[in-house]
Design an enzyme around this catalytic site. Sequence first.
Site, mmCIF file in Angstrom:
data_model
loop_
_atom_site.group_PDB
_atom_site.id
_atom_site.type_symbol
_atom_site.label_atom_id
_atom_site.label_comp_id
_atom_site.label_asym_id
_atom_site.label_seq_id
_atom_site.Cartn_x
_atom_site.Cartn_y
_atom_site.Cartn_z
ATOM 1 N N ASP A 309 0.840 -1.210 0.000
ATOM 2 C CA ASP A 309 0.000 0.000 0.000
ATOM 3 C C ASP A 309 0.870 1.253 0.000
ATOM 4 O O ASP A 309 0.532 2.250 -0.641
ATOM 5 C CB ASP A 309 -0.900 0.039 1.240
ATOM 6 C CG ASP A 309 -1.823 -1.152 1.318
ATOM 7 O OD1 ASP A 309 -2.191 -1.694 0.257
ATOM 8 O OD2 ASP A 309 -2.165 -1.560 2.448
HETATM 9 C C1 26A Z 1 -12.031 -6.722 2.103
HETATM 10 N N1 26A Z 1 -10.735 -6.882 2.711
HETATM 11 C C2 26A Z 1 -10.318 -8.238 2.962
HETATM 12 C C3 26A Z 1 -9.929 -5.772 2.990
HETATM 13 C C4 26A Z 1 -8.665 -5.870 3.625
HETATM 14 C C5 26A Z 1 -7.911 -4.696 3.778
HETATM 15 N N2 26A Z 1 -8.326 -3.490 3.358
HETATM 16 C C6 26A Z 1 -9.528 -3.467 2.781
HETATM 17 N N3 26A Z 1 -10.329 -4.552 2.596
HETATM 18 N N4 26A Z 1 -7.966 -6.892 4.169
HETATM 19 C C7 26A Z 1 -6.810 -6.374 4.634
HETATM 20 N N5 26A Z 1 -6.784 -5.046 4.404
HETATM 21 C C8 26A Z 1 -5.728 -4.089 4.749
HETATM 22 O O1 26A Z 1 -4.620 -4.347 3.955
HETATM 23 C C9 26A Z 1 -3.538 -3.680 4.584
HETATM 24 C C10 26A Z 1 -2.250 -4.277 4.123
HETATM 25 O O2 26A Z 1 -2.106 -4.167 2.762
HETATM 26 C C11 26A Z 1 -5.252 -4.208 6.175
HETATM 27 O O3 26A Z 1 -6.013 -3.368 7.013
HETATM 28 C C12 26A Z 1 -3.782 -3.788 6.081
HETATM 29 O O4 26A Z 1 -3.532 -2.541 6.674
#
Ligand code: 26A
Length: 354
Positions: A309
């Site tokens: 990210d």
């Molecule tokens: C719908 N899902 C599974 C998610 C996520 C997500 N952000 C949005 N939607 N699952 C994990 N994360 C975020 O990804 C970041 C790492 O790339 C986590 O909160 C984490 O900070």
Amino acid sequence: MAPIVVSLGNPLLDIQVPPKEGPAYLEKYGLKSNDAILAEEKHMPIYDDIVANATVDYVAGGAAQNAARGAAYILPAGSVAYIGSVGEDDLKQTLLSANEAEGVQSAYQTQPAPARTGACAVILSNHDRSLCTTLRAAEMFTPDHLATPEISQLLNGAKYFYIEGFFLTHGIESALEVAKKASSSGKTVILNLSAPFIPQFFKVQLEELLPHVDILIGNESEAEAYREAAGMGDADLAQVASTLAAMPKSNASRPRLVVITQGADSTLVASSSASGAAGNLKTSDPNPKTYPVPALSADKIVDTNGAGDMFAGGFLGALALGKSLDECIEIGHKLGQQCCGQIGPKLVFPKVQV
Ligand code: 26A
């Protein structure tokens, strides 16, 4: 200053379990060491379990929210806003404070109680991270939020729109509304594939949004998942990137770029045309072009949560600053690496020159 970058996604609070304690939880909940999933029924007890029994860290998360903070790191104050849905609770307050401290305007839709802000269990082991998410209020986002005077003003004023693929599990209507309007006005739309399960299970939504996307960002496992979902056999990543770049595009005046990161290995950029246009590959560049990633010694890695990210956020911020493609990739690599040295999706403060 009115924001020029708007990011859209699922606001989440990350609850991190350190590498020492992580493997036991991977085993207990049947999680892969490096993955991102939506929690199923059997995973639901994990949140209370880790809070009660592990040494957890609470950090602001949510993929697009992390990228927004990454972009804000290198842009002038007031340049970045973030849209997503939260509950009226202490988790929201934590996210608001992190955004405020790092210069991101929170343009949240707030759901009334008992809706709670989403959370992500981040189970660390070695340099891997397993993300297990319960979306809660995040998936209650409704398109009418986009039509409120505050948000429509924000959308009209911005020039760069970043959408996480994760949002497509529930928010395709809103994502399409934002992306179509932006691309038809000649603005730039960036989509992140986010996780293998998005191309795997949400390929229809992905391909519905893709025509309006100027820049697609993903990592190697997401590109592999797309290859499989699209029945591309044993195509290599360069072929997958070029195929995605060449798919139909609504704003034909600008080429599509596909950026595939591979952790510590080189980053790949494919363009739908190597025309040498601003922000594109140079005419003399190979297409796809491979960018080496500077070495980062293992002892500098605290955890890799959010590194992808922050790469995307650095890229996005540099793009909004009008930097060349090569510089955008370089700044992306720097912020991704900076994040690896922090607990969770964080950067170094006080800010260091990137
Ligand atoms: C719908 N899902 C599974 C998610 C996520 C997500 N952000 C949005 N939607 N699952 C994990 N994360 C975020 O990804 C970041 C790492 O790339 C986590 O909160 C984490 O900070």
